[in-house]
Each structure stands twice: as structure tokens, then as C-alpha cells.
Design a protein around this motif. Structure first.
Motif, PDB file in Angstrom:
ATOM      1  N   GLY A 122     -26.508 -27.829 -41.799  1.00 53.39           N
ATOM      2  CA  GLY A 122     -25.061 -27.462 -42.436  1.00 53.39           C
ATOM      3  C   GLY A 122     -24.557 -26.361 -42.026  1.00 53.39           C
ATOM      4  O   GLY A 122     -23.293 -26.020 -42.181  1.00 53.39           O
ATOM      5  N   GLU A 123     -25.248 -25.411 -41.074  1.00 57.17           N
ATOM      6  CA  GLU A 123     -24.456 -24.338 -40.611  1.00 57.17           C
ATOM      7  C   GLU A 123     -23.608 -24.462 -39.582  1.00 57.17           C
ATOM      8  O   GLU A 123     -23.779 -25.505 -38.851  1.00 57.17           O
ATOM      9  CB  GLU A 123     -25.678 -23.397 -40.219  1.00 57.17           C
ATOM     10  N   ILE A 124     -22.625 -23.602 -39.432  1.00 54.78           N
ATOM     11  CA  ILE A 124     -21.677 -23.461 -38.273  1.00 54.78           C
ATOM     12  C   ILE A 124     -21.952 -22.085 -37.656  1.00 54.78           C
ATOM     13  O   ILE A 124     -21.893 -21.003 -38.285  1.00 54.78           O
ATOM     14  CB  ILE A 124     -20.166 -23.549 -38.595  1.00 54.78           C
TER      15      ILE A 124
ATOM     16  N   LEU B  91     -14.475 -31.423 -40.917  1.00 58.86           N
ATOM     17  CA  LEU B  91     -15.602 -32.654 -40.371  1.00 58.86           C
ATOM     18  C   LEU B  91     -17.057 -32.193 -40.814  1.00 58.86           C
ATOM     19  O   LEU B  91     -17.838 -32.707 -41.250  1.00 58.86           O
ATOM     20  CB  LEU B  91     -15.565 -32.819 -38.909  1.00 58.86           C
ATOM     21  N   ASN B  92     -17.404 -30.694 -40.453  1.00 57.41           N
ATOM     22  CA  ASN B  92     -18.410 -30.079 -40.945  1.00 57.41           C
ATOM     23  C   ASN B  92     -18.770 -30.091 -42.508  1.00 57.41           C
ATOM     24  O   ASN B  92     -19.933 -30.705 -42.775  1.00 57.41           O
ATOM     25  CB  ASN B  92     -18.578 -28.499 -40.519  1.00 57.41           C
TER      26      ASN B  92
ATOM     27  N   GLY C 131     -21.348 -32.945 -43.605  1.00 60.37           N
ATOM     28  CA  GLY C 131     -22.601 -32.243 -43.755  1.00 60.37           C
ATOM     29  C   GLY C 131     -23.336 -31.834 -42.271  1.00 60.37           C
ATOM     30  O   GLY C 131     -24.661 -31.940 -42.418  1.00 60.37           O
ATOM     31  N   MET C 132     -22.506 -31.887 -41.278  1.00 60.69           N
ATOM     32  CA  MET C 132     -23.182 -31.559 -39.922  1.00 60.69           C
ATOM     33  C   MET C 132     -23.562 -30.211 -39.905  1.00 60.69           C
ATOM     34  O   MET C 132     -22.980 -29.290 -40.341  1.00 60.69           O
ATOM     35  CB  MET C 132     -22.106 -32.013 -38.796  1.00 60.69           C
TER      36      MET C 132
ATOM     37  N   VAL D 204     -16.801 -19.725 -38.583  1.00 64.51           N
ATOM     38  CA  VAL D 204     -18.403 -19.917 -38.490  1.00 64.51           C
ATOM     39  C   VAL D 204     -19.064 -19.168 -39.747  1.00 64.51           C
ATOM     40  O   VAL D 204     -18.492 -18.273 -40.176  1.00 64.51           O
ATOM     41  CB  VAL D 204     -18.709 -19.487 -37.362  1.00 64.51           C
ATOM     42  N   ASP D 205     -20.305 -19.418 -39.613  1.00 67.17           N
ATOM     43  CA  ASP D 205     -20.988 -18.877 -40.749  1.00 67.17           C
ATOM     44  C   ASP D 205     -21.961 -17.671 -40.070  1.00 67.17           C
ATOM     45  O   ASP D 205     -22.346 -16.519 -40.684  1.00 67.17           O
ATOM     46  CB  ASP D 205     -22.306 -19.873 -41.381  1.00 67.17           C
ATOM     47  N   ARG D 206     -22.136 -17.721 -38.750  1.00 70.68           N
ATOM     48  CA  ARG D 206     -23.056 -16.814 -38.032  1.00 70.68           C
ATOM     49  C   ARG D 206     -22.681 -16.819 -36.450  1.00 70.68           C
ATOM     50  O   ARG D 206     -22.192 -17.882 -36.057  1.00 70.68           O
ATOM     51  CB  ARG D 206     -24.327 -17.360 -38.135  1.00 70.68           C
ATOM     52  N   VAL D 207     -22.621 -15.621 -35.934  1.00 73.18           N
ATOM     53  CA  VAL D 207     -22.309 -15.536 -34.501  1.00 73.18           C
ATOM     54  C   VAL D 207     -23.663 -14.966 -33.868  1.00 73.18           C
ATOM     55  O   VAL D 207     -24.281 -13.844 -34.066  1.00 73.18           O
ATOM     56  CB  VAL D 207     -21.310 -14.574 -34.335  1.00 73.18           C
ATOM     57  N   VAL D 208     -23.752 -15.686 -32.775  1.00 77.08           N
ATOM     58  CA  VAL D 208     -24.997 -15.230 -31.804  1.00 77.08           C
ATOM     59  C   VAL D 208     -24.200 -14.845 -30.605  1.00 77.08           C
ATOM     60  O   VAL D 208     -23.558 -15.525 -29.990  1.00 77.08           O
ATOM     61  CB  VAL D 208     -25.971 -16.252 -31.661  1.00 77.08           C
ATOM     62  N   VAL D 209     -24.570 -13.490 -30.202  1.00 75.13           N
ATOM     63  CA  VAL D 209     -23.979 -13.113 -29.011  1.00 75.13           C
ATOM     64  C   VAL D 209     -25.220 -12.982 -28.141  1.00 75.13           C
ATOM     65  O   VAL D 209     -26.441 -12.319 -28.094  1.00 75.13           O
ATOM     66  CB  VAL D 209     -23.633 -11.504 -29.304  1.00 75.13           C
TER      67      VAL D 209
END
Lengths: 157, 265, 269
Positions: free
Chosen positions: C35-37, C191-192, C196-197, C213-218
Motif C-alpha cells: 500500500g505504500e507509494i 488508483l493507489n 490498495g496497490m 508519495v509516502d517516502r522518497v529514496v534518493v
């Protein structure tokens, strides 16, 4: 473009293609007469076959009645062994003469069959008793020259 | 001096290893294609759609080319034959040339230029625009969904096109020989029929066109599948399809002719 | 099935990947919950798209493990991989619509290939998906007749056709006008939540991304440089992220292609 138009166009294409194949088989080639599986095979032996080839026509009175099936050399007698496949609707008498002839001066060579008067017909596997070899142009010329040469000194005397 | 010699040798080496690399790639590709054929054969409508784009769309050019080639053969053939007084053999000469050689070969060359180049460009563009990747991500194998139907369509179309080429060619020769020059109609056909063997000439000719269809089809999908994803890459791949297909057809024709017709007449 | 938790949708452990001798990713550890974006950001050629390739099984890592829904992706056979991919949707950079099919047939493609549904049912489903992206009335257009933003929305409808558990977005905002960017961003979020994607977005577009988004990965130099919440990005003083967020031409990512010193090259002659 929807499905049915594809189907129609492809169907038409296949139909035209099949028609062309039929044309090649029946009009260009001769499917009926050329089926190598039908008819019966007779054997003829020649001293010299000249330029005769496999598949050359076998004719009688100018009509194609068969094909040359195979050509080989008899290892003992050194005669050419020619198998002729004759169409099933033609029958020839036992004493038929086979000769190797040329159509025109430079044309292809074929086997001519001349039927005799024997009431018994040739059957599959039979061998023809009388044959006449091919005319070899070089031999004819040299024979002609030799005979000329033989004549000339006689005239001079 | 020595350095340039070494350079020459390594350039030669590179020339051959890069080609052999590509051949290896093609062989692996052909293997993967073979595996996907069973799935593609289960979905024939996909193939027939490509038969439409490759085969049906090539029909007119093949038919018209055949007609003209037949006419030219008749004019040239008559010129030579009438010197030996055997003008009636015109039908034989033209029919044998068409059925054995020109039908399959010229059709394959036309097909390579007309249809296969388009297939290469199409597959190359689908790859460049990630359509094949998208398909792969949707769990649909692009090999059996896109590549195999186009390959099969070439094999399927070729014998029909070759037969149509030969037929219109014979008709073209008949128009010139019988209708315009005035050779006897009966002699034209009977000589032809007496000397064209259905099994040896016609069937072998069709067999040739199936082999050519396989070669041209394989080359077109291979070049498209491995085209560089740029405008230049697709242009190069399209050119390569036409050049390599044409050379392969001519080389295969030589090999097949030697195998099929050696020792006959 | 090593250490698989129900909540972990995607788990990468010590993943290394290189093209020939060019290393791209070097020891990536990343866990994405159901369920995370999340957004993956980083410079061009930094391995962002490669990461999507690894998750979807299009690429195999040299070392390390890639678990998706508890399955070790690099070890899957073709049929198993395809089984997994029915549950993964992907939106490609430029949509990758099939140019020979119209909008309707593009969205219908996954249903026709992957299901045995009757055609009326497929029609209903396709119209539903097209309605969700606002393009139901464009169903008869060909892809060439669509604008960039519309093509991306059709591609999105196609990607979520089979209601995937995981959505991968490869640069979904690139080359779009601001309005389209907003529409796509909102659709991704909606849509997410609706389906529940789990969503992974590879992007350069910081503004739009931070909003959804919930989180950013750099990513930087093949490693995870930072993994933080979107609010932190705005306030961090990390020079690499600042250069990225503020669009500075020079910084940790140099303006010049690496090479010799300018003056020494000029002085050569």
C-alpha cells in the motif's frame, strides 16, 4: 480495419493463390499425364543411347505414350539399359521395336515405339527384343568420309 | 609497417568474429522463435492478420511484375528460338524459367522489398517505443504474439505469391507469343505441358518459395527485433533486411537448384 | 521464502547490477510495504529505471535477492515470472501504447490476452477503466491522435486493467504539460488508494512527487543515498538533495562531463 475484412481479403488471396497453383499443375504442367506412379514399365536395351535423358518422351506415331523412367549401364554386356514407363491406356505388341530418334536436326531425343503384329501385348517388366540405337552425328560423318575415301582411289585407277 | 600489418589482421579478425557473433545471436533467436511457434500456431488469426499486411498487400506488385517478366521472356526467347526454327518451344522455355527459377526468386526479392522491410521497421519501432517491453510486462510473450505471426505469414504467403507470379508470367508470355507474334496456340501449350513436370518443376519451385519465405521471414523479424532503438538504427535494420534477404535468396536458390535439378535434362 | 513478512510487498537485499563492466547498482537494500507509494529519485543514468527492471524481472541482478510478493524474482522460470507479472502493472515513460490498436483495444488487450471473459464483459471493464482516466469518449481514437498526456492516461488505464498489486511508474511526468502532470499525479494517488496497490515511481519531478508519495529514496552512485519522508526533503541541507531539489547546475553532481582540466586542454596547442 475490422476482423471480417481481413478474413475476406486473406480468403480471397488464398483462393487466387490456389487457382494459380492449379493453373500451374493442369495448364502449365500436365498433372494427369505425368504422374510417375501410373502406367507400366518395360525395358529396352541399346548399344548407344546418344543424348537420351531421363524423362524424355516415349512416342508412338508422334503421340506421347510415356516417359523414360531411368537409364543405366549393364555392367556385363555394356549395353544401355533404359526403363520406359508407358501410360496405362496404351498397349503394344510383344514384337514392338524401340528406337532412339531426334526431333528436328538439333532437337531433343526421344524413344520411338513401333508396334508389330504379334497378338500378345507387352506386360510390365518385359524386355523389348528389337531396338535401334541413336544416330550419332560424328559417327555418321566419319562413316561418310571413310566411304568417300574408299571410293576415291578406285575412281582414280 | 609491422604495426599496420597487425592492424590489418586484427581488423580481419574483428570482421569475422563480429559476423559470427551475429550468426550466433541469430541462431539463438531462431531457437527462441521455434519454441514460440507452437503458441503462435494455436492463434492463427494473428498470423492471418499479418498475411493480409505482407501477402495480400504484395499481390498486385507480384502479379504485375510476373506479367511483365513473362512478356520480356517471350520477346527475348522468341528472338533466339526462331533462329533455330523452334519458336513453338517458347512456352516451354518461359514456363520452365518461371516455374523453376524466376517465380520463386523474383517473388522473394519483391517480397523482401515490399513486405519484409516494413515488418523490420514495424518490429524495430515497436521495440524502440517500448511496446514489446510493455507486452512482456503484461505477461504476453512478444516472441509468440508479435514476432512469430509475422514470420509464419512470410512462409505462408510466399508459395501463393510465387504461383501467382509464374501464372501471370505464363499468361504474359502467351499474350506476346500467341496473340502478338502468332505462334500456334496449340503448340505453345502442348509443348509446355509435355515438358513441364508437375512434381519435378512445379512442386520443387513451390518448395523453393517456402524455403525463401522462411529465410526472408526470419531475417526480417531478426533485424527488427535487434534494431538499435533510434531512427538511424531502424533505417539501417530495414536496409539490412533487404540486402541480406536478397543475397540469402540468391545463395539458397543456387544450393537448391543444384540439389533439385542436378542430373536432370 | 527468507524473512518474508506479510506487510513487505517488495524487498531488495544487497542487490548489485552492472551492464558489462559498468556498475549501475552497488548493494541496494530496500523494503517497500503493502500500500505504500514511494518515489525513487536520482541523477540520470543513476540506476532508477534499472531498479524497476529488477523488480519486474526484466533484468537479473549479479548478486543479491529481489523478493516480490514473497517470490525470489531472479530464480523464477518464464511461466512463473509471467504469473507474477499479471499482478504487476507498469506505466512506461511514453506510455508504450500499441500503435496499431485504438484506445479501446489497447485497454482491452490485457483482458483479451489474460482472461477468458466474454466480449460484453470486457467492454464493460474497458469503459470502466477509461472512465476512471476520463477518456471514455476517446475510445475510438488511435494512439497517434492522442496528446502526450492523454496517451499516458490511456496507458495508465491499460496498466491497471487487471487490478495489479504492484504498480511501477517509469518517469510518469516526463514531457507533460503542468495540467497533465497534475492529472496523472492525482490518478496515481487515487488508483493507489482505491485498489490498495503498492506503487513505485521513478521520477525527476520533485514538486508533483512530493505531493503524493509516502517516502522518497534518493539514489546516488549505485547506492541508496537517503531514504526519507517527503517533508524532510524540503528542509534537508544535504548538498546532493539540495542541488536536486533546487535545480542547481553545479554541486555534488558536476556540471562538466568528467575529463581533463579546461586550461590544460586549451594550452595543448
Amino acid at each position: 480495419m475490422n476482423r471480417s475484412r481481413f478474413d475476406f481479403a486473406v480468403g480471397l488471396f488464398v483462393a487466387i493463390g490456389l487457382l494459380a497453383m492449379a493453373f500451374m499443375a493442369l495448364k502449365v504442367g500436365n498433372l494427369a499425364g505425368f504422374d510417375s506412379g501410373t502406367g507400366y514399365v518395360i525395358e529396352a536395351r541399346f548399344d548407344n543411347i546418344g543424348g537420351l535423358k531421363v524423362r524424355a518422351p516415349v512416342k508412338s506415331a508422334g503421340v506421347v505414350v510415356g516417359r523414360v523412367e531411368s537409364i543405366g549401364l549393364d555392367a556385363e554386356t555394356y549395353e544401355a539399359r533404359v526403363l520406359l514407363r508407358v501410360y496405362p491406356n496404351y498397349r503394344f505388341s510383344k514384337d514392338t521395336i524401340a528406337s532412339i530418334l531426334t526431333s528436328g536436326l538439333l532437337g531433343e531425343q526421344y524413344v520411338g515405339l513401333e508396334s508389330g503384329g504379334d497378338p500378345v501385348y507387352l506386360a510390365a517388366g518385359d524386355r523389348l527384343g528389337k531396338t535401334q540405337s541413336a544416330m550419332i552425328l560424328e559417327k555418321l560423318i566419319s562413316q561418310f568420309l571413310f566411304s568417300k575415301a574408299a571410293e576415291t582411289p578406285a575412281k582414280a585407277q | 609497417m609491422r604495426a599496420s600489418f597487425v592492424q590489418l589482421i586484427s581488423a580481419l579478425g574483428h570482421f569475422f568474429t563480429s559476423r559470427i557473433d551475429r550468426l550466433g545471436l541469430a541462431a539463438r533467436f531462431a531457437g527462441a522463435l521455434l519454441v514460440s511457434l507452437s503458441i503462435a500456431l494455436g492463434r492463427l488469426p494473428l498470423m492471418f492478420r499479418e498475411v493480409y499486411f505482407s501477402g495480400v498487400r504484395s499481390l498486385s506488385i507480384v502479379a504485375v511484375s510476373g506479367l511483365f517478366v513473362g512478356m520480356v521472356l517471350a520477346v527475348q526467347g522468341y528472338e533466339v528460338l526462331q533462329r533455330y526454327g523452334s519458336a513453338e518451344s517458347l512456352g516451354v522455355i518461359v514456363a520452365l524459367s518461371l516455374v523453376r527459377e524466376l517465380g520463386p526468386v523474383v517473388t522473394a526479392l519483391l517480397f523482401a522489398g515490399r513486405a519484409s522491410s516494413a515488418v523490420t521497421a514495424e518490429i524495430g519501432l515497436m521495440r524502440a517505443t517500448e511496446q514489446l517491453a510493455a507486452m512482456d510486462m503484461m505477461a504476453v510473450d512478444p516472441m509468440s504474439r508479435v514476432v512469430a505471426p509475422r514470420f509464419l505469414a512470410a512462409i505462408f504467403s510466399m508459395p501463393f505469391l510465387a504461383a501467382i507470379f509464374s501464372t501471370t508470367g505464363v499468361i504474359g508470355a502467351w499474350i506476346i507469343g500467341v496473340k502478338l507474334i502468332g505462334i500456334d496456340d496449340g503448340a505453345f501449350w502442348s509443348q509446355m505441358q509435355a515438358n513441364v513436370d508437375v512434381r519435378i518443376d512445379v512442386l520443387n519451385g513451390l518448395l523453393k518459395s517456402i524455403v525463401f519465405g522462411t529465410a526472408v521471414g526470419l531475417i526480417s523479424v531478426f533485424e527488427g527485433y535487434f534494431a538499435a532503438p533510434t531512427a538511424e538504427g531502424i533505417a539501417t535494420a530495414t536496409t539490412r533486411t533487404v540486402v541480406i534477404s536478397s543475397l540469402s535468396v540468391l545463395l539458397l536458390d543456387l544450393l537448391l537448384t543444384v540439389m533439385m535439378f542436378r542430373g536432370l535434362s | 521464502m527468507t524473512s518474508f513478512h506479510e506487510s513487505e510487498m517488495i524487498a531488495l537485499k544487497d542487490v548489485c547490477f552492472s551492464y558489462a563492466d559498468r556498475p549501475i547498482l552497488n548493494g541496494i537494500d530496500l523494503t517497500i510495504k503493502r500500500g505504500e507509494i514511494i518515489a525513487i529519485m536520482g541523477g540520470s543514468g543513476g540506476g532508477k529505471t534499472t531498479l524497476l527492471g529488477l523488480i519486474s524481472g526484466r533484468l537479473k541482478p549479479q548478486t543479491g535477492s529481489v523478493l516480490v510478493k514473497g517470490l525470489e524474482v531472479p530464480n523464477l522460470r518464464q511461466s512463473e515470472l509471467y504469473g507474477l507479472r499479471r499482478k504487476i502493472g507498469m506505466l512506461f515513460q511514453f506510455g508504450a501504447l500499441f500503435t496499431d490498436l485504438n484506445v479501446f483495444d489497447n485497454v482491452a488487450f490485457p483482458y483479451r490476452e489474460q482472461t477468458n471473459l466474454p466480449e460484453e464483459m470486457i467492454r464493460t471493464l474497458v469503459l470502466l477503466k477509461l472512465e476512471a482516466v476520463g477518456l471514455r469518449s476517446a475510445k475510438n481514437l488511435m494512439p497517434a491522435e492522442l496528446s502526450g498526456g492523454m496517451a499516458r492516461r490511456v496507458a495508465l488505464a491499460r496498466a491497471v486493467a487487471l487490478d495489479p498489486a504492484v504498480m511501477l511508474y517509469d518517469e510518469p511526468f516526463t514531457g507533460l504539460d503542468p495540467i497533465s502532470v497534475g492529472i496523472i499525479g492525482r490518478l496515481i494517488k487515487r488508483l493507489n488508494r482505491a485498489l490498495g496497490m503498492t506503487s513505485v515511481i521513478v521520477t525527476h519531478d520533485l514538486n508533483e512527487t512530493l505531493r503524493l508519495v509516502d517516502r522518497v529514496v534518493v539514489l546516488s552512485q549505485g547506492k541508496i543515498h537517503r531514504d526519507m519522508a517527503p517533508e524532510e526533503i524540503r528542509s534537508t541541507d544535504d548538498p546532493f538533495i539540495r542541488q536536486f531539489a533546487d535545480g542547481l547546475p553545479d554541486g555534488p553532481v558536476p556540471f562538466h562531463y568528467p575529463g581533463r582540466d579546461y586550461w590544460s586542454e586549451l594550452m595543448d596547442q
